[in-house]
Design a protein around this motif. Structure first.
Motif, PDB file in Angstrom:
ATOM      1  N   LEU A 158      27.751  62.272  53.777  1.00 34.83           N
ATOM      2  CA  LEU A 158      28.240  63.128  55.018  1.00 34.83           C
ATOM      3  C   LEU A 158      27.323  64.667  54.948  1.00 34.83           C
ATOM      4  N   ARG A 159      26.944  64.965  53.732  1.00 38.55           N
ATOM      5  CA  ARG A 159      26.235  66.367  53.761  1.00 38.55           C
ATOM      6  C   ARG A 159      24.914  65.804  54.178  1.00 38.55           C
ATOM      7  N   VAL A 160      24.284  64.736  53.946  1.00 43.27           N
ATOM      8  CA  VAL A 160      22.739  64.326  54.381  1.00 43.27           C
ATOM      9  C   VAL A 160      22.913  64.096  55.705  1.00 43.27           C
ATOM     10  N   ALA A 161      24.089  63.531  56.136  1.00 38.74           N
ATOM     11  CA  ALA A 161      24.004  63.306  57.762  1.00 38.74           C
ATOM     12  C   ALA A 161      24.318  64.509  58.647  1.00 38.74           C
ATOM     13  N   ALA A 162      24.963  65.475  58.052  1.00 35.98           N
ATOM     14  CA  ALA A 162      25.051  66.694  58.829  1.00 35.98           C
ATOM     15  C   ALA A 162      23.825  67.423  58.726  1.00 35.98           C
ATOM     16  N   THR A 163      23.049  67.562  57.808  1.00 37.55           N
ATOM     17  CA  THR A 163      21.787  67.998  57.568  1.00 37.55           C
ATOM     18  C   THR A 163      20.887  67.366  58.683  1.00 37.55           C
ATOM     19  N   ARG A 167      19.084  69.193  61.650  1.00 38.26           N
ATOM     20  CA  ARG A 167      17.699  69.205  62.057  1.00 38.26           C
ATOM     21  C   ARG A 167      17.171  68.865  63.349  1.00 38.26           C
ATOM     22  N   ARG A 168      17.879  67.689  63.736  1.00 38.01           N
ATOM     23  CA  ARG A 168      17.638  67.345  64.968  1.00 38.01           C
ATOM     24  C   ARG A 168      17.648  68.106  66.250  1.00 38.01           C
ATOM     25  N   GLY A 169      18.651  69.020  65.885  1.00 36.15           N
ATOM     26  CA  GLY A 169      18.845  70.301  66.989  1.00 36.15           C
ATOM     27  C   GLY A 169      19.939  69.688  68.150  1.00 36.15           C
ATOM     28  N   HIS A 170      20.280  68.265  68.365  1.00 32.54           N
ATOM     29  CA  HIS A 170      21.032  67.793  69.237  1.00 32.54           C
ATOM     30  C   HIS A 170      21.509  66.392  68.916  1.00 32.54           C
ATOM     31  N   ASP A 171      22.561  65.928  69.298  1.00 34.05           N
ATOM     32  CA  ASP A 171      23.017  64.627  69.028  1.00 34.05           C
ATOM     33  C   ASP A 171      21.930  63.580  69.808  1.00 34.05           C
ATOM     34  N   ARG A 172      21.747  62.612  68.689  1.00 33.94           N
ATOM     35  CA  ARG A 172      21.018  61.307  69.395  1.00 33.94           C
ATOM     36  C   ARG A 172      21.638  60.174  68.984  1.00 33.94           C
ATOM     37  N   PRO A 173      21.130  59.118  69.688  1.00 40.33           N
ATOM     38  CA  PRO A 173      21.966  57.820  69.585  1.00 40.33           C
ATOM     39  C   PRO A 173      21.694  57.276  68.019  1.00 40.33           C
ATOM     40  N   GLY A 174      20.734  57.682  67.206  1.00 38.79           N
ATOM     41  CA  GLY A 174      20.426  57.285  66.044  1.00 38.79           C
ATOM     42  C   GLY A 174      21.523  57.573  64.949  1.00 38.79           C
ATOM     43  N   LEU A 175      22.511  58.500  65.316  1.00 36.11           N
ATOM     44  CA  LEU A 175      23.605  58.848  64.292  1.00 36.11           C
ATOM     45  C   LEU A 175      25.140  58.779  65.162  1.00 36.11           C
ATOM     46  N   ARG A 176      25.897  57.458  64.651  1.00 34.80           N
ATOM     47  CA  ARG A 176      27.140  57.148  65.239  1.00 34.80           C
ATOM     48  C   ARG A 176      27.901  58.306  64.707  1.00 34.80           C
ATOM     49  N   HIS A 177      28.725  58.857  65.725  1.00 29.22           N
ATOM     50  CA  HIS A 177      29.852  60.027  65.357  1.00 29.22           C
ATOM     51  C   HIS A 177      30.894  58.977  65.202  1.00 29.22           C
ATOM     52  N   GLY A 178      31.728  59.255  64.279  1.00 27.29           N
ATOM     53  CA  GLY A 178      33.278  58.810  63.955  1.00 27.29           C
ATOM     54  C   GLY A 178      33.173  57.658  62.983  1.00 27.29           C
ATOM     55  N   VAL A 179      31.759  57.062  62.576  1.00 24.87           N
ATOM     56  CA  VAL A 179      31.624  56.158  61.422  1.00 24.87           C
ATOM     57  C   VAL A 179      31.480  56.798  60.228  1.00 24.87           C
ATOM     58  N   GLY A 180      32.326  56.556  59.609  1.00 25.86           N
ATOM     59  CA  GLY A 180      32.207  57.027  57.853  1.00 25.86           C
ATOM     60  C   GLY A 180      32.598  58.389  57.727  1.00 25.86           C
ATOM     61  N   GLY A 181      33.480  58.867  58.679  1.00 27.63           N
ATOM     62  CA  GLY A 181      33.974  60.290  58.667  1.00 27.63           C
ATOM     63  C   GLY A 181      32.953  61.323  59.405  1.00 27.63           C
ATOM     64  N   VAL A 182      31.885  60.847  60.089  1.00 26.68           N
ATOM     65  CA  VAL A 182      31.057  61.998  60.738  1.00 26.68           C
ATOM     66  C   VAL A 182      31.537  62.072  62.070  1.00 26.68           C
ATOM     67  N   SER A 183      31.615  63.209  62.241  1.00 26.26           N
ATOM     68  CA  SER A 183      32.376  63.927  63.836  1.00 26.26           C
ATOM     69  C   SER A 183      31.436  64.775  64.468  1.00 26.26           C
TER      70      SER A 183
END
Length: 183
Positions: A158-163, A167-183
């Motif tokens: 989760l810490r790596v995903a948030a980082t 760094r991306r600066g905005h949400d992109r489709p490569g990171l699914r939200h809600g999966v594994g607790g990422v929101s």
């Protein structure tokens, strides 16, 4: 008797493997000291994995489950002989999974009583190299994330995903939200 082995090329020539005392230029490097240890300890230490440790594989699985894609065991910078466990090349994030013993975890590090000076020098050298690696990567625009082996894989992921997301600066489709607790 020591049998000759070939260690690769040095300045274009294949050289025969020789014990340290027989090598040319042995004045420059002294042989490693013989450590006082038992066969049990020697056997256990030789089985320590340098890559694909349990926590490393678990973090990779969690990140993959979250939709993140990355490279494993790569050098983020050319010319610097330091290999990150995971790298996200587009956003320049390097992830290192550090062992509590080898990198001197402030919570779990122990100082061996046998060969104490050798291990203190080794672990402090690893710490200094980690600081140097972080500084070199930062100077080149990379962000370093360090994970201790005692951390829970989900929390570390989760810490790596948030980082990566920051760094991306905005949400992109490569990171699914809600999966594994990422929101």
């Amino acid at each position: 008797m020591i049998t000759p082995r070939y260690a690769g090329c040095a300045r274009g020539r294949v050289q025969r493997w020789l014990p340290m005392t027989e090598r040319q230029g042995s004045d420059e490097r002294s042989p490693r000291p013989r450590l006082e240890t038992t066969e049990v300890v020697r056997s256990r230490m030789s089985r320590q994995r340098a890559r694909d440790t349990g926590i490393e594989v678990s973090v990779r699985q969690e990140l993959h489950r979250m939709g993140l894609r990355f490279r494993i065991h790569r050098r983020p910078l050319q010319g610097v002989r330091r290999e990150a466990d995971l790298i996200f090349t587009r956003v320049k994030v390097a992830v290192f999974v550090d062992g509590c013993f080898w990198h001197g975890c402030p919570d779990h590090a122990t100082w061996p009583k046998n060969n104490e000076q050798f291990w203190r020098t080794k672990i402090e050298g690893n710490r200094a190299r980690d600081v140097d690696t972080d500084a070199r990567l930062a100077a080149a625009g990379w962000l370093t994330v360090r994970i201790w082996e005692h951390e829970k894989a989900v929390d570390a992921a989760l810490r790596v995903a948030a980082t990566v997301r920051d760094r991306r600066g905005h949400d992109r489709p490569g990171l699914r939200h809600g999966v594994g607790g990422v929101s």
